[in-house]
Scaffold this motif. Sequence first.
Motif, PDB file in Angstrom:
ATOM      1  N   TYR A  92       0.815  -1.215   0.000  1.00 14.44           N
ATOM      2  CA  TYR A  92       0.000   0.000   0.000  1.00 14.44           C
ATOM      3  C   TYR A  92       0.853   1.271   0.000  1.00 14.44           C
ATOM      4  O   TYR A  92       0.460   2.301  -0.550  1.00 14.44           O
ATOM      5  CB  TYR A  92      -0.966  -0.003   1.189  1.00 14.44           C
ATOM      6  N   VAL A  93       2.041   1.205   0.608  1.00 16.26           N
ATOM      7  CA  VAL A  93       2.918   2.388   0.646  1.00 16.26           C
ATOM      8  C   VAL A  93       3.397   2.725  -0.765  1.00 16.26           C
ATOM      9  O   VAL A  93       3.439   3.901  -1.154  1.00 16.26           O
ATOM     10  CB  VAL A  93       4.107   2.161   1.595  1.00 16.26           C
ATOM     11  N   SER A  94       3.753   1.713  -1.548  1.00 21.45           N
ATOM     12  CA  SER A  94       4.152   1.943  -2.936  1.00 21.45           C
ATOM     13  C   SER A  94       3.008   2.563  -3.723  1.00 21.45           C
ATOM     14  O   SER A  94       3.202   3.506  -4.496  1.00 21.45           O
ATOM     15  CB  SER A  94       4.575   0.629  -3.596  1.00 21.45           C
ATOM     16  N   TYR A  95       1.812   2.021  -3.527  1.00 21.31           N
ATOM     17  CA  TYR A  95       0.652   2.540  -4.246  1.00 21.31           C
ATOM     18  C   TYR A  95       0.401   4.007  -3.894  1.00 21.31           C
ATOM     19  O   TYR A  95       0.169   4.846  -4.776  1.00 21.31           O
ATOM     20  CB  TYR A  95      -0.592   1.719  -3.924  1.00 21.31           C
ATOM     21  N   LEU A  96       0.442   4.349  -2.618  1.00 24.77           N
ATOM     22  CA  LEU A  96       0.205   5.727  -2.193  1.00 24.77           C
ATOM     23  C   LEU A  96       1.238   6.676  -2.788  1.00 24.77           C
ATOM     24  O   LEU A  96       0.901   7.778  -3.241  1.00 24.77           O
ATOM     25  CB  LEU A  96       0.235   5.815  -0.663  1.00 24.77           C
ATOM     26  N   ARG A  97       2.493   6.240  -2.795  1.00 20.33           N
ATOM     27  CA  ARG A  97       3.553   7.092  -3.337  1.00 20.33           C
ATOM     28  C   ARG A  97       3.377   7.309  -4.834  1.00 20.33           C
ATOM     29  O   ARG A  97       3.421   8.436  -5.331  1.00 20.33           O
ATOM     30  CB  ARG A  97       4.919   6.462  -3.043  1.00 20.33           C
ATOM     31  N   ILE A  98       3.173   6.213  -5.582  1.00 18.89           N
ATOM     32  CA  ILE A  98       3.095   6.302  -7.038  1.00 18.89           C
ATOM     33  C   ILE A  98       1.829   7.037  -7.480  1.00 18.89           C
ATOM     34  O   ILE A  98       1.843   7.804  -8.442  1.00 18.89           O
ATOM     35  CB  ILE A  98       3.161   4.892  -7.665  1.00 18.89           C
ATOM     36  N   SER A  99       0.725   6.822  -6.771  1.00 23.26           N
ATOM     37  CA  SER A  99      -0.544   7.441  -7.173  1.00 23.26           C
ATOM     38  C   SER A  99      -0.705   8.862  -6.660  1.00 23.26           C
ATOM     39  O   SER A  99      -1.665   9.560  -7.025  1.00 23.26           O
ATOM     40  CB  SER A  99      -1.721   6.587  -6.682  1.00 23.26           C
ATOM     41  N   GLY A 100       0.216   9.312  -5.797  1.00 24.35           N
ATOM     42  CA  GLY A 100       0.155  10.672  -5.291  1.00 24.35           C
ATOM     43  C   GLY A 100      -0.803  10.874  -4.140  1.00 24.35           C
ATOM     44  O   GLY A 100      -1.234  12.003  -3.877  1.00 24.35           O
ATOM     45  N   ASN A 101      -1.123   9.796  -3.402  1.00 23.33           N
ATOM     46  CA  ASN A 101      -2.097   9.898  -2.318  1.00 23.33           C
ATOM     47  C   ASN A 101      -1.494   9.687  -0.924  1.00 23.33           C
ATOM     48  O   ASN A 101      -2.231   9.553   0.050  1.00 23.33           O
ATOM     49  CB  ASN A 101      -3.211   8.871  -2.532  1.00 23.33           C
ATOM     50  N   LYS A 102      -0.182   9.696  -0.841  1.00 19.92           N
ATOM     51  CA  LYS A 102       0.451   9.402   0.436  1.00 19.92           C
ATOM     52  C   LYS A 102       0.147  10.481   1.479  1.00 19.92           C
ATOM     53  O   LYS A 102      -0.147  10.189   2.640  1.00 19.92           O
ATOM     54  CB  LYS A 102       1.960   9.265   0.253  1.00 19.92           C
ATOM     55  N   GLY A 103       0.191  11.748   1.058  1.00 16.75           N
ATOM     56  CA  GLY A 103      -0.073  12.834   1.989  1.00 16.75           C
ATOM     57  C   GLY A 103      -1.478  12.785   2.558  1.00 16.75           C
ATOM     58  O   GLY A 103      -1.689  12.947   3.768  1.00 16.75           O
ATOM     59  N   ALA A 104      -2.463  12.541   1.689  1.00 24.42           N
ATOM     60  CA  ALA A 104      -3.852  12.477   2.133  1.00 24.42           C
ATOM     61  C   ALA A 104      -4.064  11.307   3.079  1.00 24.42           C
ATOM     62  O   ALA A 104      -4.794  11.423   4.081  1.00 24.42           O
ATOM     63  CB  ALA A 104      -4.773  12.361   0.927  1.00 24.42           C
ATOM     64  N   TYR A 105      -3.437  10.190   2.788  1.00 28.84           N
ATOM     65  CA  TYR A 105      -3.558   9.016   3.658  1.00 28.84           C
ATOM     66  C   TYR A 105      -2.971   9.319   5.034  1.00 28.84           C
ATOM     67  O   TYR A 105      -3.600   9.054   6.068  1.00 28.84           O
ATOM     68  CB  TYR A 105      -2.845   7.821   3.026  1.00 28.84           C
ATOM     69  N   GLU A 106      -1.771   9.880   5.069  1.00 28.21           N
ATOM     70  CA  GLU A 106      -1.091  10.116   6.345  1.00 28.21           C
ATOM     71  C   GLU A 106      -1.782  11.194   7.174  1.00 28.21           C
ATOM     72  O   GLU A 106      -1.748  11.149   8.408  1.00 28.21           O
ATOM     73  CB  GLU A 106       0.365  10.458   6.102  1.00 28.21           C
ATOM     74  N   GLN A 107      -2.394  12.135   6.513  1.00 23.60           N
ATOM     75  CA  GLN A 107      -3.145  13.159   7.243  1.00 23.60           C
ATOM     76  C   GLN A 107      -4.330  12.537   7.982  1.00 23.60           C
ATOM     77  O   GLN A 107      -4.688  12.962   9.086  1.00 23.60           O
ATOM     78  CB  GLN A 107      -3.639  14.239   6.275  1.00 23.60           C
ATOM     79  N   ARG A 108      -4.906  11.497   7.408  1.00 26.08           N
ATOM     80  CA  ARG A 108      -6.090  10.867   7.998  1.00 26.08           C
ATOM     81  C   ARG A 108      -5.750   9.710   8.922  1.00 26.08           C
ATOM     82  O   ARG A 108      -6.363   9.546   9.982  1.00 26.08           O
ATOM     83  CB  ARG A 108      -7.019  10.388   6.884  1.00 26.08           C
ATOM     84  N   PHE A 109      -4.760   8.876   8.523  1.00 24.89           N
ATOM     85  CA  PHE A 109      -4.504   7.638   9.257  1.00 24.89           C
ATOM     86  C   PHE A 109      -3.133   7.580   9.928  1.00 24.89           C
ATOM     87  O   PHE A 109      -2.822   6.584  10.582  1.00 24.89           O
ATOM     88  CB  PHE A 109      -4.635   6.440   8.309  1.00 24.89           C
ATOM     89  N   GLY A 110      -2.319   8.601   9.769  1.00 20.02           N
ATOM     90  CA  GLY A 110      -0.990   8.565  10.353  1.00 20.02           C
ATOM     91  C   GLY A 110       0.049   8.013   9.394  1.00 20.02           C
ATOM     92  O   GLY A 110      -0.239   7.688   8.243  1.00 20.02           O
ATOM     93  N   ARG A 111       1.257   7.889   9.864  1.00 20.64           N
ATOM     94  CA  ARG A 111       2.403   7.506   9.040  1.00 20.64           C
ATOM     95  C   ARG A 111       2.161   6.171   8.340  1.00 20.64           C
ATOM     96  O   ARG A 111       1.693   5.199   8.950  1.00 20.64           O
ATOM     97  CB  ARG A 111       3.661   7.422   9.910  1.00 20.64           C
ATOM     98  N   ALA A 112       2.478   6.132   7.051  1.00 19.23           N
ATOM     99  CA  ALA A 112       2.317   4.908   6.259  1.00 19.23           C
ATOM    100  C   ALA A 112       3.578   4.064   6.370  1.00 19.23           C
ATOM    101  O   ALA A 112       4.567   4.302   5.666  1.00 19.23           O
ATOM    102  CB  ALA A 112       2.025   5.263   4.804  1.00 19.23           C
TER     103      ALA A 112
END
Length: 401
Positions: free
Chosen positions: A257-277
């Motif tokens: 999931y961390v690779s997906y968040l990074r490549i798709s550009g959604n890592k920041g939004a995820y971490e803002q809601r759920f904490g560090r990926a």
Amino acid sequence: MIEDSLRKLAEEGRLDKPIVLWGVKGMTPEIISWLRTNGYGEKLLFIVDNFKYTFCQQCQGLPVYEPGKLKELQEGSVAAMFAVGKNHVNIRKQLEAYGIGEIYNLVNLSEGKVLASCGLPYHFENRSKGKKYLCYILAGYDPALWDSTLARVEAFQSSSVDYCLVSSGKYVAYLDEMARRNGWSYLYTETNQVCFIQNMAITLHPHAEYIFKIDEDMFIGRGFFGRMIEEYHRIEREGDYKIGFVVPVIPLNCTGYVSYLRISGNKGAYEQRFGRAYRCDFSAVFNVAETAEFLWDTMETFDGMAEKFQENHGYQILGSYFNIGCILFSRSRWLMMGKWPEKPGESGMGTDEAYIYQDNIENSLAIYEVQGVLAGHLAFGHQKGRMMEYYQEHPEKFRIT
């Protein structure tokens, strides 16, 4: 100790067969010397070693090969011996997996077999075409997803791959008919033991050198099989580590999931809601039910996102536990770990995952993630109820386009 063991084997007539030695190790020259001095030199065939064959092609005049050389021998035709204390179980289970019946640890001659076999009855509709690549799909318990998951395999199947639908512990008429319609094989058992049935799926396709293992709740896209095969062979040529197994990017996966968040550009939004990926099984992606919905919400459609991922290139090494719902590995790697671990009386659920990961660590094998291939996973078990509703409410997201 080594000479005592060799003398005992000679007295019992156990050195009359051709002999294979395991490992280019400190005691190997001593073993070779004793056998030659005592009239058994002509019985020596070769040495096998998982790793040192790459830089040591001979030892004391004997050729050194990778273990795949053992496949050329007729079953029951040779005796194999080694002399180690550490890792003796790993060596023995690999030799047993290759069908070697007489195996002697010269450090401990009383050591017995280590591989267990359930020996369950099975039913097999064989439509194999003897392909180099095999894809077996573990199915039978998630029929609500088949119109998208199994339908995708059907829509995007490759002519270079043999397919086998596998149901552990039950016969499923739908799977039987789907296999017949596509010219795939169908394998099922009446007793649920997923390690046994996986071993049987591979054993019953003896020409398959590379194997996809896919669970029934995985979504694949157009070009999945060809790109995964292409990237696997590139990693074989270029990789710094030997391959444990190769995987696509999987959004709902404790590591991927961390690779997906990074490549798709959604890592920041995820971490803002759920904490560090973090890449780990105690991350929010596994423990918080809402993460599954969040990840699927980042895709307008699965096929659209999968097509975007195909523009990516390269691979990376994953350094932690991986949920093995969709992996590609080699037959030689399967044999190296002594096949999937069968434990009579157990279902084997989850055992395969823990086992291959531990074996990767013990043998310095890597998990390679292909950056240009996306595969979807609907939900982990405790997220399933919520995500089945999501699946039914958003058919356009999962529909094949």
